[in-house]
Design a protein around this motif. Sequence first.
Motif, PDB file in Angstrom:
ATOM      1  N   PHE A 218      19.611  -8.373  -0.797  1.00 31.76           N
ATOM      2  CA  PHE A 218      19.051  -8.349   0.552  1.00 31.76           C
ATOM      3  C   PHE A 218      20.127  -8.738   1.563  1.00 31.76           C
ATOM      4  CE2 PHE A 218      15.867  -9.481  -2.556  1.00 31.76           C
ATOM      5  CZ  PHE A 218      14.767  -8.709  -2.218  1.00 31.76           C
ATOM      6  N   PRO A 219      19.952  -8.359   2.824  1.00 29.34           N
ATOM      7  CA  PRO A 219      20.925  -8.756   3.844  1.00 29.34           C
ATOM      8  C   PRO A 219      20.840 -10.248   4.166  1.00 29.34           C
ATOM      9  CG  PRO A 219      19.085  -7.554   4.842  1.00 29.34           C
ATOM     10  CD  PRO A 219      18.898  -7.458   3.363  1.00 29.34           C
ATOM     11  N   THR A 220      21.953 -10.805   4.602  1.00 29.87           N
ATOM     12  CA  THR A 220      21.990 -12.217   5.028  1.00 29.87           C
ATOM     13  C   THR A 220      22.609 -12.380   6.421  1.00 29.87           C
ATOM     14  OG1 THR A 220      24.148 -12.531   3.952  1.00 29.87           O
ATOM     15  CG2 THR A 220      22.193 -13.074   2.652  1.00 29.87           C
ATOM     16  N   GLU A 221      23.092 -11.263   7.006  1.00 30.65           N
ATOM     17  CA  GLU A 221      23.824 -11.348   8.276  1.00 30.65           C
ATOM     18  C   GLU A 221      22.976 -11.923   9.400  1.00 30.65           C
ATOM     19  OE1 GLU A 221      23.527  -8.649   6.425  1.00 30.65           O
ATOM     20  OE2 GLU A 221      25.568  -8.272   5.682  1.00 30.65           O
ATOM     21  N   HIS A 222      21.662 -11.769   9.298  1.00 30.30           N
ATOM     22  CA  HIS A 222      20.756 -12.230  10.363  1.00 30.30           C
ATOM     23  C   HIS A 222      20.431 -13.719  10.257  1.00 30.30           C
ATOM     24  CE1 HIS A 222      18.163 -11.497   6.914  1.00 30.30           C
ATOM     25  NE2 HIS A 222      17.241 -12.264   7.464  1.00 30.30           N
ATOM     26  N   ILE A 223      20.814 -14.365   9.151  1.00 35.85           N
ATOM     27  CA  ILE A 223      20.371 -15.737   8.882  1.00 35.85           C
ATOM     28  C   ILE A 223      21.240 -16.738   9.638  1.00 35.85           C
ATOM     29  CG2 ILE A 223      20.043 -17.490   7.094  1.00 35.85           C
ATOM     30  CD1 ILE A 223      19.523 -15.215   5.116  1.00 35.85           C
ATOM     31  N   THR A 224      20.584 -17.657  10.341  1.00 42.50           N
ATOM     32  CA  THR A 224      21.281 -18.714  11.079  1.00 42.50           C
ATOM     33  C   THR A 224      20.965 -20.077  10.476  1.00 42.50           C
ATOM     34  OG1 THR A 224      19.458 -19.081  12.628  1.00 42.50           O
ATOM     35  CG2 THR A 224      21.082 -17.379  13.213  1.00 42.50           C
ATOM     36  N   GLU A 225      21.739 -21.087  10.869  1.00 39.21           N
ATOM     37  CA  GLU A 225      21.477 -22.451  10.400  1.00 39.21           C
ATOM     38  C   GLU A 225      20.092 -22.899  10.822  1.00 39.21           C
ATOM     39  OE1 GLU A 225      23.081 -27.041  11.074  1.00 39.21           O
ATOM     40  OE2 GLU A 225      24.476 -25.360  11.380  1.00 39.21           O
ATOM     41  N   GLU A 226      19.705 -22.570  12.063  1.00 37.61           N
ATOM     42  CA  GLU A 226      18.388 -22.973  12.556  1.00 37.61           C
ATOM     43  C   GLU A 226      17.277 -22.366  11.703  1.00 37.61           C
ATOM     44  OE1 GLU A 226      20.887 -21.807  14.429  1.00 37.61           O
ATOM     45  OE2 GLU A 226      21.410 -23.697  15.418  1.00 37.61           O
ATOM     46  N   MET A 227      17.446 -21.120  11.308  1.00 34.99           N
ATOM     47  CA  MET A 227      16.444 -20.461  10.466  1.00 34.99           C
ATOM     48  C   MET A 227      16.336 -21.133   9.102  1.00 34.99           C
ATOM     49  SD  MET A 227      17.325 -16.452  11.331  1.00 34.99           S
ATOM     50  CE  MET A 227      16.248 -15.800  10.037  1.00 34.99           C
TER      51      MET A 227
ATOM     52  N   MET B   1      12.245 -19.786  -0.130  1.00 36.74           N
ATOM     53  CA  MET B   1      13.136 -19.886   1.027  1.00 36.74           C
ATOM     54  C   MET B   1      13.727 -18.517   1.350  1.00 36.74           C
ATOM     55  SD  MET B   1      16.554 -22.178   1.731  1.00 36.74           S
ATOM     56  CE  MET B   1      15.762 -23.411   2.758  1.00 36.74           C
ATOM     57  N   GLY B   2      14.131 -17.783   0.317  1.00 39.33           N
ATOM     58  CA  GLY B   2      14.644 -16.439   0.548  1.00 39.33           C
ATOM     59  C   GLY B   2      13.638 -15.560   1.263  1.00 39.33           C
ATOM     60  N   LYS B   3      12.372 -15.616   0.820  1.00 36.42           N
ATOM     61  CA  LYS B   3      11.312 -14.821   1.454  1.00 36.42           C
ATOM     62  C   LYS B   3      11.114 -15.244   2.908  1.00 36.42           C
ATOM     63  CE  LYS B   3       7.436 -13.918  -0.503  1.00 36.42           C
ATOM     64  NZ  LYS B   3       6.154 -14.085  -1.244  1.00 36.42           N
ATOM     65  N   ALA B   4      11.127 -16.571   3.151  1.00 38.56           N
ATOM     66  CA  ALA B   4      10.917 -17.084   4.515  1.00 38.56           C
ATOM     67  C   ALA B   4      12.019 -16.622   5.459  1.00 38.56           C
ATOM     68  CB  ALA B   4      10.842 -18.606   4.493  1.00 38.56           C
ATOM     69  N   LEU B   5      13.181 -16.295   4.908  1.00 37.01           N
ATOM     70  CA  LEU B   5      14.321 -15.858   5.717  1.00 37.01           C
ATOM     71  C   LEU B   5      14.448 -14.333   5.762  1.00 37.01           C
ATOM     72  CD1 LEU B   5      16.858 -18.529   4.421  1.00 37.01           C
ATOM     73  CD2 LEU B   5      15.862 -18.425   6.717  1.00 37.01           C
ATOM     74  N   ASN B   6      13.400 -13.626   5.312  1.00 39.31           N
ATOM     75  CA  ASN B   6      13.447 -12.165   5.232  1.00 39.31           C
ATOM     76  C   ASN B   6      14.661 -11.694   4.441  1.00 39.31           C
ATOM     77  OD1 ASN B   6      11.061 -11.627   6.779  1.00 39.31           O
ATOM     78  ND2 ASN B   6      12.219 -12.194   8.606  1.00 39.31           N
ATOM     79  N   SER B   7      14.895 -12.385   3.339  1.00 42.55           N
ATOM     80  CA  SER B   7      16.025 -12.074   2.469  1.00 42.55           C
ATOM     81  C   SER B   7      15.577 -12.379   1.041  1.00 42.55           C
ATOM     82  CB  SER B   7      17.250 -12.904   2.881  1.00 42.55           C
ATOM     83  OG  SER B   7      18.381 -12.572   2.095  1.00 42.55           O
ATOM     84  N   GLY B   8      16.509 -12.764   0.212  1.00 50.10           N
ATOM     85  CA  GLY B   8      16.195 -13.206  -1.145  1.00 50.10           C
ATOM     86  C   GLY B   8      16.866 -14.532  -1.392  1.00 50.10           C
ATOM     87  N   GLY B   9      16.446 -15.223  -2.442  1.00 51.02           N
ATOM     88  CA  GLY B   9      17.074 -16.494  -2.792  1.00 51.02           C
ATOM     89  C   GLY B   9      16.837 -16.829  -4.249  1.00 51.02           C
ATOM     90  N   TYR B  10      17.842 -17.423  -4.878  1.00 51.45           N
ATOM     91  CA  TYR B  10      17.670 -17.895  -6.251  1.00 51.45           C
ATOM     92  C   TYR B  10      18.518 -19.140  -6.458  1.00 51.45           C
ATOM     93  CZ  TYR B  10      22.106 -15.538  -7.530  1.00 51.45           C
ATOM     94  OH  TYR B  10      23.409 -15.139  -7.614  1.00 51.45           O
ATOM     95  N   LEU B  11      18.143 -19.943  -7.436  1.00 51.14           N
ATOM     96  CA  LEU B  11      18.775 -21.230  -7.692  1.00 51.14           C
ATOM     97  C   LEU B  11      20.036 -21.040  -8.532  1.00 51.14           C
ATOM     98  CD1 LEU B  11      18.049 -24.248  -7.122  1.00 51.14           C
ATOM     99  CD2 LEU B  11      17.038 -24.308  -9.398  1.00 51.14           C
ATOM    100  N   THR B  12      21.154 -21.609  -8.076  1.00 52.37           N
ATOM    101  CA  THR B  12      22.405 -21.478  -8.829  1.00 52.37           C
ATOM    102  C   THR B  12      22.966 -22.813  -9.311  1.00 52.37           C
ATOM    103  OG1 THR B  12      23.529 -21.299  -6.679  1.00 52.37           O
ATOM    104  CG2 THR B  12      23.142 -19.263  -7.884  1.00 52.37           C
ATOM    105  N   ALA B  13      22.393 -23.915  -8.894  1.00 47.43           N
ATOM    106  CA  ALA B  13      22.772 -25.234  -9.424  1.00 47.43           C
ATOM    107  C   ALA B  13      21.616 -26.186  -9.202  1.00 47.43           C
ATOM    108  CB  ALA B  13      24.035 -25.770  -8.739  1.00 47.43           C
ATOM    109  N   LEU B  14      21.404 -27.107 -10.169  1.00 48.39           N
ATOM    110  CA  LEU B  14      20.325 -28.088 -10.042  1.00 48.39           C
ATOM    111  C   LEU B  14      20.673 -29.338 -10.834  1.00 48.39           C
ATOM    112  CD1 LEU B  14      17.455 -28.539  -8.866  1.00 48.39           C
ATOM    113  CD2 LEU B  14      16.570 -27.880 -11.108  1.00 48.39           C
ATOM    114  N   ARG B  15      20.427 -30.485 -10.199  1.00 47.43           N
ATOM    115  CA  ARG B  15      20.637 -31.776 -10.859  1.00 47.43           C
ATOM    116  C   ARG B  15      19.499 -32.708 -10.484  1.00 47.43           C
ATOM    117  NH1 ARG B  15      24.201 -34.591 -13.608  1.00 47.43           N
ATOM    118  NH2 ARG B  15      24.504 -36.823 -13.273  1.00 47.43           N
ATOM    119  N   ARG B  16      18.855 -33.329 -11.498  1.00 44.10           N
ATOM    120  CA  ARG B  16      17.810 -34.320 -11.230  1.00 44.10           C
ATOM    121  C   ARG B  16      18.462 -35.689 -11.153  1.00 44.10           C
ATOM    122  NH1 ARG B  16      12.652 -33.337 -14.545  1.00 44.10           N
ATOM    123  NH2 ARG B  16      13.650 -34.370 -16.305  1.00 44.10           N
ATOM    124  N   THR B  17      18.299 -36.360 -10.024  1.00 39.77           N
ATOM    125  CA  THR B  17      19.006 -37.622  -9.787  1.00 39.77           C
ATOM    126  C   THR B  17      18.118 -38.851  -9.897  1.00 39.77           C
ATOM    127  OG1 THR B  17      18.680 -37.351  -7.394  1.00 39.77           O
ATOM    128  CG2 THR B  17      20.753 -36.538  -8.324  1.00 39.77           C
TER     129      THR B  17
END
Length: 238
Positions: free
Chosen positions: A108-117, A197-213
Amino acid sequence: MLPPTTTPPFTFQDGCLLLVDKPKGWTSFDVVNKVRWAIRKHLGVKKIKVGHAGTLDPMATGMLNICTGKWTKRLQELQGMDKTYTGTITLGATTASYDAEEPINATFPTEHITEEMIRAAAESLTGDLEQLPPIFSAIKVDGQPLYKKARRGEMVEVKARPVTVHEFNITRIELPEVDFIISCSKGTYIRSLAYDMGKALNSGGYLTALRRTTVGPFEEKDMWNLEALLKVIPEKEA
């Protein structure tokens, strides 16, 4: 009252709580098996109860709460505690598992995504939510984990479950990567939050790192490195 975390000398049969830093690539079951094997060799017994409170995916690292002996009765209590995670979401793509364990299945595109979004999306995913777990999960349907059905290509209806995300803080944005700290209730799938989160940004998203602290009051600083723990469980002397 919760059992205290345990340091040597261990009383494995009476009960221990070990906070183990799960290595990347290991299943939670792998870690429990390794610890159980070391304890059996140490005690010179064929059987001892060892279990964990809350599965971590193989890709993830961090706190795995392992109980031994009589304290395995406390596993349910530990599972119910709030947890904290850090990790990375990669935007612009999705996978079937919502993480890097499966190949990318759409971009999906990401060019439209801003920090505020991004920060607004995180805020929208905070609070009491009805969350759809990933199809690649350990949730059981008809006595079988969903991931086994998913790998066979079976279509399974996944029902939304109530979860609470107490905090969803963004700590770094370098698109397509977004780092986070999340504090949440039991049963929350961080992979699903990445996908949502990807859907909320009109894009896609997947997890690439995770740590339980953290798990409840237990903190990262109190965790055992797995290799270090195994070294302090010596074999029984002949």
